[in-house]
Design an enzyme around this catalytic site. Structure first.
Site: not given
Ligand code: NAP
Length: 249
Positions: A141, A154
């Site tokens: 991130s 985080y």
């Molecule tokens: P998201 O839209 O909330 O999606 C989360 C996904 O992860 C869902 O498919 C969820 O499905 C699954 N999940 C959650 N906990 C899990 C676990 N313990 N094991 C396996 N699957 C799990 O999240 P996102 O924003 O796409 O984030 C994805 C990655 O991008 C993360 O590493 C986050 O730190 C990083 N990131 C995000 C942002 C942002 O602005 N969105 C910015 C920088 C980095 P289930 O509920 O079915 O498990």
């Protein structure tokens, strides 16, 4: 472009958000993708969506902190596709908006268990199956470079992934490249606690040089590049995909 024809990719936490975007892009570029997350219903729905786009996809339930789930994810992939060429470690948690010193030990344990230990064990479990020319991608991130309020602990776990990328790139060379993506803010369920506030959303948008939030396709495109032979001379690096938000020199 079909840069990933004949490749097999596992993406964790890929039933929505950034993981889904990465799986979709890898699939559109020709990879067979194995998607996963904790809930069977989410897995089934995501598989259906990707199949409807003509992508070769298999879904497996996998909570990344569960050893049996990780083993099953890998076994099912090998049974069906014989190989693993690309592994994307995308799962993360941010269970509390408390500062580091105010956080309960159980919260600290959970965040490190999912974000860092889960990433390490996933690659440890997968490594015996990775072929020459394979590619590991961690999802860190922008907060890795500058942990921000409500995301301090985080952010530090995401900083750890930058070091993990360097260390594993050396350990897994020359057959496997290990890289990392540091996304900026992308509207997803995960970021909703910040971006649903219009003032914060505008402030974050204005901090970017391109004056917009990221999209899951922006991150998918970066993952496809890093996984492809176009990046065959790149390992141990983190690609910041954050619209020009300051990260480092
Ligand atoms: P998201 O839209 O909330 O999606 C989360 C996904 O992860 C869902 O498919 C969820 O499905 C699954 N999940 C959650 N906990 C899990 C676990 N313990 N094991 C396996 N699957 C799990 O999240 P996102 O924003 O796409 O984030 C994805 C990655 O991008 C993360 O590493 C986050 O730190 C990083 N990131 C995000 C942002 C942002 O602005 N969105 C910015 C920088 C980095 P289930 O509920 O079915 O498990």
């Amino acid at each position: 472009m079909k840069r990933l024809e004949g490749k097999v990719a596992i993406v964790t936490a890929s039933t929505q958000g950034i993981g889904f975007g990465i799986a979709e892009r890898l699939g559109r570029e020709g990879a067979a993708v194995v998607i996963s997350s904790r809930r069977q219903r989410n897995v089934d729905e995501a598989v259906e969506k990707l199949r409807a786009k003509g992508i070769e996809v298999t879904g497996v339930v996998c909570h990344v902190a569960n050893a049996q789930h990780r083993k099953n994810l890998i076994t099912k992939t090998i049974e069906k596709y014989k190989n693993i060429d690309i592994i994307v470690s995308n799962a993360a948690a941010n269970p509390s908006i408390e500062g580091i010193l105010a956080s309960e030990e159980s919260v600290i344990d959970k965040i490190w268990e999912i974000n860092v230990k889960g990433s390490i064990l996933l690659i440890k479990d997968t490594a015996p199956y990775l072929k020459k020319g394979s590619s590991v991608i961690f999802v860190s991130s922008i907060t890795a470079y500058h942990p921000s309020e409500s995301m301090f602990m985080y952010g530090v776990t995401k900083t750890a992934l930058l070091g993990l990328t360097k260390a594993l790139a050396a350990e897994m060379a020359p057959d496997t490249r290990v890289n990392c993506i540091a996304p900026g803010f992308v509207p997803t369920h995960f970021s909703n606690f910040l971006l649903s506030n219009e003032a914060i959303k505008n402030e974050i948008e204005n901090r970017t040089l391109v004056k917009r939030l990221g999209t899951v396709d922006d991150i998918g495109a970066a993952a496809a590049f890093l996984a492809s032979d176009d990046a065959s001379y790149i390992t141990g690096e983190t690609l910041v995909v954050a619209g020009g938000v300051p990260s480092r020199l």
